[in-house]
Design an enzyme around this catalytic site. Structure first.
Site, PDB file in Angstrom:
ATOM      1  N   THR A  49       0.886  -1.154   0.000  1.00 28.95           N
ATOM      2  CA  THR A  49       0.000   0.000   0.000  1.00 28.95           C
ATOM      3  C   THR A  49       0.917   1.195   0.000  1.00 28.95           C
ATOM      4  OG1 THR A  49      -1.710  -1.171   1.262  1.00 28.95           O
ATOM      5  CG2 THR A  49      -1.691   1.193   1.517  1.00 28.95           C
ATOM      6  N   ARG A  67     -13.776  -7.412  -2.500  1.00 24.49           N
ATOM      7  CA  ARG A  67     -13.116  -7.422  -1.176  1.00 24.49           C
ATOM      8  C   ARG A  67     -12.569  -6.019  -0.858  1.00 24.49           C
ATOM      9  NH1 ARG A  67      -7.653  -5.986   0.472  1.00 24.49           N
ATOM     10  NH2 ARG A  67      -7.091  -7.204   2.290  1.00 24.49           N
ATOM     11  N   VAL A  68     -12.755  -5.604   0.377  1.00 24.45           N
ATOM     12  CA  VAL A  68     -12.195  -4.331   0.817  1.00 24.45           C
ATOM     13  C   VAL A  68     -11.321  -4.601   2.034  1.00 24.45           C
ATOM     14  CG1 VAL A  68     -12.713  -2.042   1.733  1.00 24.45           C
ATOM     15  CG2 VAL A  68     -14.178  -3.031  -0.035  1.00 24.45           C
ATOM     16  N   GLY A  69     -10.104  -4.064   2.022  1.00 25.92           N
ATOM     17  CA  GLY A  69      -9.196  -4.244   3.153  1.00 25.92           C
ATOM     18  C   GLY A  69      -9.285  -3.085   4.124  1.00 25.92           C
TER      19      GLY A  69
HETATM   20  N1  GLY Z   1      -3.446  -3.049   3.292  1.00 23.56           N
HETATM   21  C1  GLY Z   1      -4.052  -3.193   2.044  1.00 23.56           C
HETATM   22  C2  GLY Z   1      -5.060  -4.229   1.962  1.00 23.56           C
HETATM   23  O1  GLY Z   1      -5.025  -5.200   2.717  1.00 23.56           O
HETATM   24  O2  GLY Z   1      -5.949  -4.130   1.140  1.00 23.56           O
END
Ligand code: GLY
Length: 292
Positions: free
Chosen positions: A162, A190-192
């Site tokens: 990231t 999917r969202v992180g």
């Molecule tokens: N830290 C980025 C993600 O897991 O989407």
């Protein structure tokens, strides 16, 4: 009345993970360039928010790191992007997720914060909103580099990094931002942690500005960025607050990742439990130190 001035401070990261030796130079180039761009904004009297946005735009445009062009790909080989920006003055917040056509998702996050009554807008509606706001729209293929296509073909799942920035400006205001393509082989939709407030980032003039990176499914469980800010507000030095938050991530959820932090006094902190984290910080004399 005399306006109080503060020493500006800016730190950026280009992801925390097992960055291979042959990718170190690319990461160092990306974070050094972004730090310089963000610092110029602060030197010209710009706000921490402007500096964070500009630094992250530079990182999103740099193909060596996982945000914007060069993002990791989903299971079905597409780029889906997330971003967050936060203003420590008033806890202003803009977040977006599952973006497929906006060249710079961090700009959309800021537009959501400043030009809508909402804080989080996702998916095709967010792409459409960006077009209405006049932000640059690109074809979905723009984001896909050969390196990421190769990684996707080879691994299908895994690696996450990231980008992010935390800053304090000459008025003493803090801001933070984070942007990502997520994890290689993630399920579509999917969202992180990145666009979730307190997880991917947090900024509060009363404590600190933080941007996080790493395995989102674990970072969000310990609300890592807000946790680090709370440690800072409780009186820990910047480096100690960063380290304690990562220690908690490790112990509580066996998570992996890292974070950067600028506290309300302009001090830097950074910690990670991954083999490497790419970062660059700018010192008061303008000297940039980048390491990985
Ligand atoms: N830290 C980025 C993600 O897991 O989407």
């Amino acid at each position: 009345m005399v306006q109080e001035t503060y020493q500006p401070a800016l730190i950026v990261h280009g992801g925390a993970w097992a960055i291979p030796d042959n990718q170190v130079a690319g990461h160092l180039s990306a974070v050094s360039n972004a730090a310089q761009i963000g610092w110029q904004v602060l030197q010209q009297g710009g706000s921490a928010l402007d500096a964070v946005e500009q630094a992250i735009v530079a990182l999103e445009d740099h193909p060596a790191v996982n945000a914007g062009r060069g993002a990791t790909l989903t299971r079905d080989g597409k780029a889906e992007l997330d971003a967050l920006i936060m203003d420590g003055r008033n806890l202003g917040l803009g977040c977006t997720a599952n973006i497929r056509t906006v060249r710079n998702p961090i700009r959309l996050a800021r537009a959501i914060m400043e030009r809508t009554p909402h804080t989080l807008i996702v998916g095709p509606a967010a792409d459409e909103l960006a077009a209405q706001f006049g932000l640059e729209i690109v074809p979905p293929e723009y984001f896909i580099t050969e390196a990421m296509r190769n990684e996707w073909q080879a691994h299908q799942q895994g690696g996450s990094d990231t980008v992010g920035c935390a800053a304090r400006d000459g008025a003493g205001n803090l801001a933070a931002g984070t942007s990502t393509g997520g994890m290689t082989g993630k399920w579509s939709g999917r969202v992180g942690d990145c666009p979730l407030v307190g997880s991917g980032g947090y900024a509060d003039n009363y404590s600190a500005a933080v941007s996080a990176t790493g395995w989102g499914e674990t970072l969000m469980k310990v609300v890592i960025s807000k946790t680090a800010c709370d440690f800072s507000a409780a009186g820990l030095a910047a480096q100690a607050a960063a380290e304690k938050a990562i220690e908690y991530l490790t112990q509580r959820v066996n998570g992996s990742g890292g974070l950067i932090l600028v506290d309300r006094f302009g001090n830097f902190g950074a910690a990670h439990n991954t083999p490497r984290m790419a970062q660059a910080r700018v010192y008061p004399d303008g000297r940039i130190e980048a390491f990985c």
